[in-house]
Design a protein around this motif. Sequence first.
Motif, PDB file in Angstrom:
ATOM      1  N   PHE A 168       0.851  -1.187   0.000  1.00 22.44           N
ATOM      2  CA  PHE A 168       0.000   0.000   0.000  1.00 22.44           C
ATOM      3  C   PHE A 168       0.892   1.244   0.000  1.00 22.44           C
ATOM      4  N   ASN A 169       0.600   2.159  -0.908  1.00 22.62           N
ATOM      5  CA  ASN A 169       1.343   3.415  -1.005  1.00 22.62           C
ATOM      6  C   ASN A 169       0.575   4.505  -0.263  1.00 22.62           C
ATOM      7  N   LEU A 170       0.822   4.594   1.034  1.00 20.58           N
ATOM      8  CA  LEU A 170       0.065   5.516   1.869  1.00 20.58           C
ATOM      9  C   LEU A 170       0.548   6.950   1.686  1.00 20.58           C
ATOM     10  N   CYS A 171      -0.413   7.849   1.711  1.00 18.86           N
ATOM     11  CA  CYS A 171      -0.078   9.277   1.674  1.00 18.86           C
ATOM     12  C   CYS A 171      -1.165  10.042   2.418  1.00 18.86           C
ATOM     13  N   ARG A 172      -0.862  11.253   2.777  1.00 17.26           N
ATOM     14  CA  ARG A 172      -1.781  12.069   3.571  1.00 17.26           C
ATOM     15  C   ARG A 172      -2.667  12.891   2.635  1.00 17.26           C
ATOM     16  N   VAL A 173      -3.974  12.687   2.726  1.00 21.07           N
ATOM     17  CA  VAL A 173      -4.900  13.398   1.838  1.00 21.07           C
ATOM     18  C   VAL A 173      -6.031  13.988   2.672  1.00 21.07           C
ATOM     19  N   ALA A 174      -6.614  15.059   2.155  1.00 18.99           N
ATOM     20  CA  ALA A 174      -7.779  15.676   2.802  1.00 18.99           C
ATOM     21  C   ALA A 174      -9.015  14.869   2.441  1.00 18.99           C
ATOM     22  N   VAL A 175      -9.813  14.538   3.431  1.00 17.41           N
ATOM     23  CA  VAL A 175     -10.973  13.667   3.207  1.00 17.41           C
ATOM     24  C   VAL A 175     -11.975  14.311   2.256  1.00 17.41           C
ATOM     25  N   SER A 176     -12.301  15.559   2.486  1.00 16.89           N
ATOM     26  CA  SER A 176     -13.325  16.213   1.655  1.00 16.89           C
ATOM     27  C   SER A 176     -12.889  16.282   0.192  1.00 16.89           C
ATOM     28  N   ASP A 177     -11.607  16.562  -0.030  1.00 12.22           N
ATOM     29  CA  ASP A 177     -11.123  16.631  -1.409  1.00 12.22           C
ATOM     30  C   ASP A 177     -11.162  15.249  -2.058  1.00 12.22           C
ATOM     31  N   MET A 178     -10.769  14.221  -1.311  1.00 15.24           N
ATOM     32  CA  MET A 178     -10.751  12.869  -1.866  1.00 15.24           C
ATOM     33  C   MET A 178     -12.156  12.419  -2.241  1.00 15.24           C
ATOM     34  N   VAL A 179     -13.143  12.647  -1.374  1.00 18.00           N
ATOM     35  CA  VAL A 179     -14.518  12.219  -1.647  1.00 18.00           C
ATOM     36  C   VAL A 179     -15.106  13.014  -2.814  1.00 18.00           C
ATOM     37  N   SER A 180     -14.814  14.291  -2.872  1.00 19.12           N
ATOM     38  CA  SER A 180     -15.334  15.118  -3.976  1.00 19.12           C
ATOM     39  C   SER A 180     -14.792  14.637  -5.316  1.00 19.12           C
ATOM     40  N   GLN A 181     -13.508  14.314  -5.363  1.00 15.12           N
ATOM     41  CA  GLN A 181     -12.914  13.828  -6.610  1.00 15.12           C
ATOM     42  C   GLN A 181     -13.518  12.485  -7.024  1.00 15.12           C
ATOM     43  N   LEU A 182     -13.749  11.599  -6.074  1.00 14.20           N
ATOM     44  CA  LEU A 182     -14.360  10.309  -6.401  1.00 14.20           C
ATOM     45  C   LEU A 182     -15.803  10.491  -6.868  1.00 14.20           C
ATOM     46  N   PHE A 183     -16.499  11.404  -6.239  1.00 11.48           N
ATOM     47  CA  PHE A 183     -17.887  11.671  -6.647  1.00 11.48           C
ATOM     48  C   PHE A 183     -17.930  12.146  -8.094  1.00 11.48           C
ATOM     49  N   ASP A 184     -17.077  13.089  -8.441  1.00 15.73           N
ATOM     50  CA  ASP A 184     -17.060  13.603  -9.819  1.00 15.73           C
ATOM     51  C   ASP A 184     -16.662  12.517 -10.806  1.00 15.73           C
ATOM     52  N   LYS A 185     -15.777  11.622 -10.413  1.00 14.84           N
ATOM     53  CA  LYS A 185     -15.265  10.591 -11.320  1.00 14.84           C
ATOM     54  C   LYS A 185     -16.346   9.594 -11.706  1.00 14.84           C
ATOM     55  N   TYR A 186     -17.278   9.283 -10.789  1.00 18.02           N
ATOM     56  CA  TYR A 186     -18.301   8.257 -11.061  1.00 18.02           C
ATOM     57  C   TYR A 186     -19.683   8.863 -11.292  1.00 18.02           C
TER      58      TYR A 186
END
Length: 596
Positions: A412-430
Amino acid sequence: MDNTLTWYAPTISAQITIQAVMALVFSYLYAHDRRRFLILWGIGCYGWVLKLSFDLAIFQGHQTAFFLIMNQLGCLIGGFFLGWGAINFIGKKLPKPWTVWVWLCVGWIVLAALFTIPLTLVLLPIALGVLVIYFWTGLAFLRAGNIEVTGQRITGWAFVLTGLHLGNYPLLRNVEWLAPWGYLTAGAMTFLLSIGILLAYYQRIRTSLTVSETRLRMLAENSPDLIYRYRLVPTPGFDYVSPAALAITGYTPDDFYAGRADGLKLVPGLENPAFPDSGNTHPGIGQYQQILREDGSAVFIEQRSTVVVDDRGRPVAVEGIARDITERIKAEEELLRMEKSRTHLLTNISHDLRTPLSTVQGYVKAMLDQVISKPEEQNEYLHLIYNRVLKINRLIQDLFELSQLESRRVKFNLCRVAVSDMVSQLFDKYRVDVQDAGLDFILNTPEPREPGLPEMFVEVDPDQIERVFANLIYNAIKHTPPGGTITVGCETVQADVPRSSRTGAGTAAGGFAALVSITDTGAGISPEELPYLFDRYYKGAAAEGKSMGGTGLGLAISKEIVEYHDGRIWAESVLKPGSTFSFTLPAARRTIDHPG
């Protein structure tokens, strides 16, 4: 002569007493410490008792051949065995000339008894032999390097002086005025020699005990295992704790002595079955336990303890050794997980590939046997075969990835990400996939933050979390009829706040977690099915007009990914209103100032 005898009796009696006491002391010591030199010293002392006893009898007028023979045999035994014991004590072998001398003296004494030989000539070879033995033994003692200085010097010089004194006995015995002083000097030399021998012996014991104690202490001090002794009476507490305690428990030995580490419960209590109320048998106590270190982290230890009892069989102390087996436990769990994964993989490949392969085999056989001969029919069946092969390939790929996840062999390639940004990007992608299925797609996120308010961050592998999100989105699409709605939610929760159907957020009490949820308006899931949703190959009923498809491994894979991130995943649903799939990710708080 009467005046002389008044000196003879007390001086000789004093020597007899000293030698008899030493003989008894050496016999007692030999009974408890089976050292060869102890019994040799004891025999030597008994020999001198024999010699001195017949000395006293001869001076009182019993000058028979028997008395003379026993007198000389006592001198022979005393000198030989006392010297032999001293040589054995310093680790040297008995010189062969000594043995030859003893047998020659025995023969000489027998000849003296059979023939008339002057007493001075009879005594001379024996006295000279004792002189040589004692002198040689004294020098050997003084040169020995394995004896304490005090005992070495006293015993060595006592042997030398006693040997010189005994050597002149045949020449000075007839000097009437000197004889009493000679016996008095012999008594003093005998006492000094006895004290020197005992002192050397006890100094050796002390040195041996000191060396053993030092060796054991160094072993305990340098051992990676925690070694301890805990007294039960009169006041319970630790007598000794090795330095390894700091590495294993986080507490120093002083913490144990002061009682600050009592919360660990390292020592088994008296209620333990291994602490019987009576009897002489107290078996060791072996156990595995998990303890919390001083910093709050958990470690597994393997412990073996032994109960120490007194003469009445009552427990008085516990001695034990504890070993950190945390890494071993993890390795064993890893091996079990890998073995379980391997077994599942082999079982699934043999079972779940049989049906599609049988179908492909049947289609191919029908075409070979000309059962399907028309070109348009063959083309149709070739498309069916191709779809089956694609399904088999998908199934194999999912099985392999699930096996890798279960055995923790996926990097696993762990990195620190902002939750709101990550969810927003996934929402737009699908978004397009959901809308193409005739469904509404809604994102519910917290209100925009004011500048200076903390942002929620998580340590994750974005690609793996996207896979979880995709599995849940496509699962919702599959079970939601056209015109329905799929809602994506994101919020911050405290890890120790209980929620319905939730087992925790994977963080320590008082921490925070990011909660991501996907809600659909499908037919819902019955309570009987909820426990099996994340099992392999579980497939619920699809919405009307939609094909099930898939391999039934998506939710199982999602569960492994979320748990790898120390999170939890679960489902909440009742029939008709729809279902909500949620997962949490442990989070840390970080403040980011946004421009106004």
